[in-house]
Enzyme design. Structure first.
Site, PDB file in Angstrom:
ATOM      1  N   GLU A 178       1.227  -0.924   0.215  1.00  0.00           N
ATOM      2  CA  GLU A 178      -0.001  -0.265   0.411  1.00  0.00           C
ATOM      3  C   GLU A 178       1.113   1.207  -0.046  1.00  0.00           C
ATOM      4  O   GLU A 178       0.583   1.911  -0.549  1.00  0.00           O
ATOM      5  CB  GLU A 178      -0.825   0.224   0.853  1.00  0.00           C
ATOM      6  N   GLY A 195       6.485  -2.039  15.245  1.00  0.00           N
ATOM      7  CA  GLY A 195       5.418  -1.113  13.946  1.00  0.00           C
ATOM      8  C   GLY A 195       4.254  -0.809  14.577  1.00  0.00           C
ATOM      9  O   GLY A 195       3.989   0.500  14.957  1.00  0.00           O
ATOM     10  N   ARG A 196       3.394  -1.275  15.403  1.00  0.00           N
ATOM     11  CA  ARG A 196       2.773  -0.498  16.689  1.00  0.00           C
ATOM     12  C   ARG A 196       2.631  -0.123  17.369  1.00  0.00           C
ATOM     13  O   ARG A 196       1.743   0.203  18.379  1.00  0.00           O
ATOM     14  CB  ARG A 196       1.238  -1.998  16.629  1.00  0.00           C
ATOM     15  N   GLU A 246      -3.061  -7.194  17.346  1.00  0.00           N
ATOM     16  CA  GLU A 246      -2.013  -7.693  16.016  1.00  0.00           C
ATOM     17  C   GLU A 246      -1.260  -8.154  17.304  1.00  0.00           C
ATOM     18  O   GLU A 246      -0.595  -8.770  16.881  1.00  0.00           O
ATOM     19  CB  GLU A 246      -1.928  -6.444  15.843  1.00  0.00           C
ATOM     20  N   HIS A 304     -25.433   7.008  21.844  1.00  0.00           N
ATOM     21  CA  HIS A 304     -26.890   7.596  20.734  1.00  0.00           C
ATOM     22  C   HIS A 304     -26.614   6.958  19.751  1.00  0.00           C
ATOM     23  O   HIS A 304     -27.264   6.114  18.679  1.00  0.00           O
ATOM     24  CB  HIS A 304     -26.349   8.318  20.292  1.00  0.00           C
ATOM     25  N   LYS A 350      -1.420 -11.199   2.155  1.00  0.00           N
ATOM     26  CA  LYS A 350      -0.839 -10.672   0.881  1.00  0.00           C
ATOM     27  C   LYS A 350      -0.187 -11.624   0.196  1.00  0.00           C
ATOM     28  O   LYS A 350      -0.254 -10.943  -1.014  1.00  0.00           O
ATOM     29  CB  LYS A 350       0.809 -10.241   1.637  1.00  0.00           C
TER      30      LYS A 350
HETATM   31  O1  LIG Z   1       5.553  -0.335   8.754  1.00  0.00           O
HETATM   32  P1  LIG Z   1       5.765  -0.748   7.665  1.00  0.00           P
HETATM   33  O2  LIG Z   1       7.122  -1.863   7.428  1.00  0.00           O
HETATM   34  O3  LIG Z   1       4.811  -0.805   6.162  1.00  0.00           O
HETATM   35  O4  LIG Z   1       4.403  -2.177   8.189  1.00  0.00           O
HETATM   36  C1  LIG Z   1       2.890  -1.682   7.823  1.00  0.00           C
HETATM   37  C2  LIG Z   1       2.219  -2.119   9.290  1.00  0.00           C
HETATM   38  O5  LIG Z   1       1.620  -3.620   8.023  1.00  0.00           O
HETATM   39  C3  LIG Z   1       2.403  -4.764   9.407  1.00  0.00           C
HETATM   40  O6  LIG Z   1       3.281  -4.910   9.318  1.00  0.00           O
HETATM   41  C4  LIG Z   1       0.822  -5.749   9.499  1.00  0.00           C
HETATM   42  O7  LIG Z   1       0.139  -5.130   9.696  1.00  0.00           O
HETATM   43  C5  LIG Z   1       2.256  -4.100  10.256  1.00  0.00           C
HETATM   44  O8  LIG Z   1       2.668  -4.590  11.427  1.00  0.00           O
HETATM   45  C6  LIG Z   1       3.059  -3.058  10.764  1.00  0.00           C
HETATM   46  O9  LIG Z   1       2.834  -1.326  11.174  1.00  0.00           O
END
Ligand SMILES: O=P(O)(O)OC[C@H]1O[C@](O)(CO)[C@@H](O)[C@@H]1O
Length: 548
Positions: free
Chosen positions: A215, A269-270, A355, A386, A514
């Protein structure tokens, strides 16, 4: 992988909790308040500008004692020390989990693989600070020598949700820059954002830890192609920066090396908004406020690391959540912030929580025989009253809910704030006490409703109550208090993962979809003939191809 880890269901406390659950599961909380008029005080933690009242939960002191015993039996203290000590606790990816190092003061030391990482953390923080100041002040300009007006964060998952939630939550503190977030590979989404932009005055921040996410690469390419319709290649270095661990791939995309903000594989990442992934936060509210966010998180880190468990906020919230998930068998839990600023908070938590702990194999590689993970959801109050409060009040589901509120509003409109907070307080009271049949009949009689209609209506108007809530009341929404709140939930997730004996910091579950998408994309593009699919997938794919 030689791992010594404990199946929680084999502990003495788990067995005792099962017995205890049978004894208390049908008791109405109001009885416990009647029996102990100090219950609320005993189950309230006051820490800095946080007031946490967890007395409106389906627990007694015995419940708490057994849950704390479970924490001890699953070696939580040792796990916390490893977490903050930079140990390789993310065993399946052979990494430390040290997002807490990102918010440490300069004089702290955190050793990962024998290296104190704090100096490099501060190098990157300085780069974030200098860059933010140059953009915000207008010292750094676009290719037509105009100051920047818009920032676009291009990322997804942890490279989007954290920054987007914080930028939205702290909009009271924002400067003149407008920040946009592009995440979904949906072309209409990126085009709706592009429509709002002037290429001369827009800065693009590509955020991708791996720099392989479909993406983000697609959106970055689309945006770069759009940019080059007005500008030339050498202008890219003025308008594109990137945040990643994958320096080579970032350079290959065309971002100048000086514009790359590094991050580390020991930051999941999270849990990465505290790193340069939070660059759009710093650009939006200024580095000082970004640093306050980190400082608040560090204060929560110190609380979590040092506070005894019975007054440790993330530990208590995590143990309550386990009590509901594993003993009451609750299917989900809600997070209801009584602040519109936090309208993305539950969405942010969905990745952080689901996750991390949406796992069904324990740390010994064995299938678990108990529930793990939480389905978390929520929307701000009072809107949620509501929307879905009917189900929480009178439905068949038991949905433990965290109510998050602020004593002071930011614009100081006391009349509105009093109305907002009267709802905040009343809702947890209503969920606790409900409304009895007697009260309903009395109320209908007062409304001169006929006896027949009273008889008919009463069952529908009774509220059982006994619906658990935890109240999190904070003095004011500031960068610091938001940092504390986010870190609170990060550590709650950690505690749950330890007790559930799962690895909270990998996410293999996101990979299969993916991989299959990449095969199907090739089939859509006719690069390859359609490979073997189940009949449903094959039909859908052929139908789609026929219509495009
Ligand atoms: O920062 P990246 O490598 O683009 O990954 C984006 C996201 O995709 C994941 O690997 C899968 O959802 C997450 O853990 C991560 O935050």
């Amino acid at each position: 992988m030689s791992l010594k880890s404990i199946n929680p269901t084999t502990t003495a406390s788990w067995e005792l909790l099962n017995k205890h659950f049978e004894a208390v599961k049908d008791v109405h909380m109001s009885q416990w308040f009647a029996q102990n008029n100090d219950r609320a005080n005993q189950m309230t933690i006051k820490w800095e500008d946080f007031y946490i009242d967890y007395s409106k939960n389906r627990i007694t002191e015995d419940t708490l004692e057994l849950l704390l015993k479970l924490a001890d039996e699953t070696k939580l203290k040792e796990a916390i020390d490893k977490y903050f000590g930079g140990d390789i606790i993310n065993k399946t990816e052979n990494r430390a989990v040290s997002h807490t190092a990102l918010r440490c003061p300069k004089d702290k030391k955190v050793f990962i693989d024998g290296v104190n990482v704090i100096p490099e953390v501060f190098e990157v923080k300085k780069k974030i600070k200098d860059f933010s100041n140059d953009i915000i002040s207008g010292d750094r300009k676009g290719y037509t020598n105009k100051p920047f007006t818009d920032i676009v964060n291009i990322g997804i998952g942890g490279s989007d949700l954290g920054p987007a939630m914080v930028v939205d939550a702290l909009q009271y503190y924002k400067n003149q820059l407008t920040t946009h977030f592009v995440s979904n590979v949906d072309g209409d989404h990126v085009n709706e954002v592009i429509k709002k932009l002037n290429p001369e005055t827009t800065l693009f921040v590509i955020v991708s830890k791996t720099f392989t996410t479909q993406e983000t690469l697609s959106n970055s390419t689309t945006i770069k192609d759009w940019f080059l319709q007005s500008a030339s290649e050498q202008d890219i270095k003025k308008h594109f920066v990137a945040v990643s661990t994958n320096i080579e791939k970032v350079k290959a995309f065309g971002v100048a090396e000086a514009n790359i903000f590094p991050m580390w594989d020991w930051v999941g990442g999270r849990f990465s908004l505290w790193s340069a992934v939070g660059l759009s936060i710093s650009l939006s509210v200024g580095f000082e406020n970004f640093d306050q966010l980190l400082s608040g998180a560090h204060k929560m880190d110190e609380h979590f690391k040092n506070e005894k468990f019975e007054s440790n906020i993330p530990v208590i919230l995590a143990l309550l959540s386990i009590w509901y998930a594993n003993f009451f068998k609750c299917e989900s839990e809600a997070v209801i912030p009584y602040s519109q600023y936090l309208n993305q908070f539950a969405t942010y938590l969905q990745q952080a929580i689901m996750e991390s702990n949406g796992k069904s194999v324990d740390r010994n590689g064995k299938k678990v025989n108990y529930q793990t993970g939480n389905i978390v959801w929520g929307e701000p109050g009072t809107n949620s009253q509501h929307a879905f409060f009917q189900l929480i009040h009178q439905g068949t589901k038991l949905i433990p809910s965290d109510f998050i509120g602020f004593v002071k509003s930011l614009y100081g409109n006391k009349e509105h704030q009093d109305k907002l907070m009267s709802n905040f307080i009343a809702q947890t009271e209503a969920l606790l006490n409900g409304k009895s049949e007697e009260e309903v009949v009395l109320e209908l009689k007062r409304q001169d409703v006929s006896d027949d209609n009273i008889k008919m209506l009463t069952p529908f108007k009774v509220f059982e109550g006994n619906k658990p809530t935890t109240t999190i009341l904070i003095n004011k929404l500031t960068p610091e208090s938001l940092g504390k709140l986010i870190a609170l939930y990060e550590h709650k997730i950690f505690v749950q993962g330890v007790v559930w004996n799962v690895f909270s910091y990998d996410q293999f579950g996101v990979e299969l979809g993916k991989q299959l998408a990449s095969t199907i994309l090739s089939e859509i593009n006719n690069d390859v003939t359609i490979v073997k699919h189940d009949a449903s997938t094959k039909n859908i794919l052929e139908y789609y191809k026929k219509l495009t």
